[in-house]
Design an enzyme around this catalytic site. Sequence first.
Site, PDB file in Angstrom:
ATOM      1  N   ASP A 191       6.370  37.504  11.521  1.00 26.01           N
ATOM      2  CA  ASP A 191       6.164  36.071  11.288  1.00 26.01           C
ATOM      3  C   ASP A 191       7.420  35.444  10.695  1.00 26.01           C
ATOM      4  O   ASP A 191       7.922  35.884   9.669  1.00 26.01           O
ATOM      5  CB  ASP A 191       4.973  35.854  10.347  1.00 26.01           C
ATOM      6  CG  ASP A 191       4.314  34.496  10.553  1.00 26.01           C
ATOM      7  OD1 ASP A 191       4.897  33.646  11.239  1.00 26.01           O
ATOM      8  OD2 ASP A 191       3.207  34.296  10.029  1.00 26.01           O
ATOM      9  N   ASP A 244      11.091  42.226  11.560  1.00 24.92           N
ATOM     10  CA  ASP A 244      10.015  41.459  10.945  1.00 24.92           C
ATOM     11  C   ASP A 244       9.291  40.670  12.042  1.00 24.92           C
ATOM     12  O   ASP A 244       9.802  40.521  13.160  1.00 24.92           O
ATOM     13  CB  ASP A 244      10.612  40.516   9.893  1.00 24.92           C
ATOM     14  CG  ASP A 244       9.562  39.603   9.286  1.00 24.92           C
ATOM     15  OD1 ASP A 244       8.558  40.126   8.760  1.00 24.92           O
ATOM     16  OD2 ASP A 244       9.734  38.371   9.338  1.00 24.92           O
TER      17      ASP A 244
END
EC number: 3.1.3.-
Length: 268
Positions: free
Chosen positions: A18, A16
């Site tokens: 952010d 991932d």
Amino acid sequence: MTDNILTGNIKGLLLDLDGTLYHGGIMIPGADELIAGLRAKGIPFLFVTNNSSRTPESVAGHLRAMGIKAQAQEVCTSSLAAARYIAGESPGASVAILGEEGLHRACEEAGLNIVSDSPQYVVQGIDRSFTYDTLTRAARWIAGGATFVLTNPDLMLPSDDGMLPGAGTLGAAIEAASGMTPVIIGKPHRHLMNYATSLLGIDPKEAVVVGDNMRTDIAAGANAGCRTVLLLTGVTTEDNLERHKELTGISPDYICRNLADLRVLLGV
């Protein structure tokens, strides 16, 4: 797999962005070292994001601007997965796009026929030019038989001046108006993870999903059959972890306080 998660049958990582590698435009300490370590060990990985607005080139540029080495081919977005999903279902299908550059580019590259009326598919992501007329046309097309594909269900997204409505909020309006439920591609659904693992040439059970959000990243990994590592660097924290477990009914395979702990777990 007590000392190093990459022993056994694990062949790739889905990372991932952010909350995991950065916050907005600021790199989380150790993100650059993590990526450098993965490269040095030859460990396959992809940056996997629900963001449908940016092209892979733009995402990679954002990472490089923070000091994290990245290439466009290492980026997997919900737009890419949505376009490939439609192309897999109906090669060359006609699609009406409600979205921004990343989604338009992905549909073009997937060989889809982009139209402004009577589409076979309506594919929708974040669209900051969304209007009442857009809603009306989309609802009519979908009610008339077009398949509704939503890139990602995020209801809100962060910006420099506060939270903004996300693709999921626009999708909820279209769903309400058309009476039809969309095919959802992005996290927490499995399609994005399945597409990412296909890009790496591995089975989902051979992948590890690393993320900071129990309700999106970790849920998506679990739904796709991947191993999961939760980082307590973003949405999910020590304080709300048990609540997020209750909400999702899921527990991550591993929990790391920060990226330094993750590097130890991965042996990089």
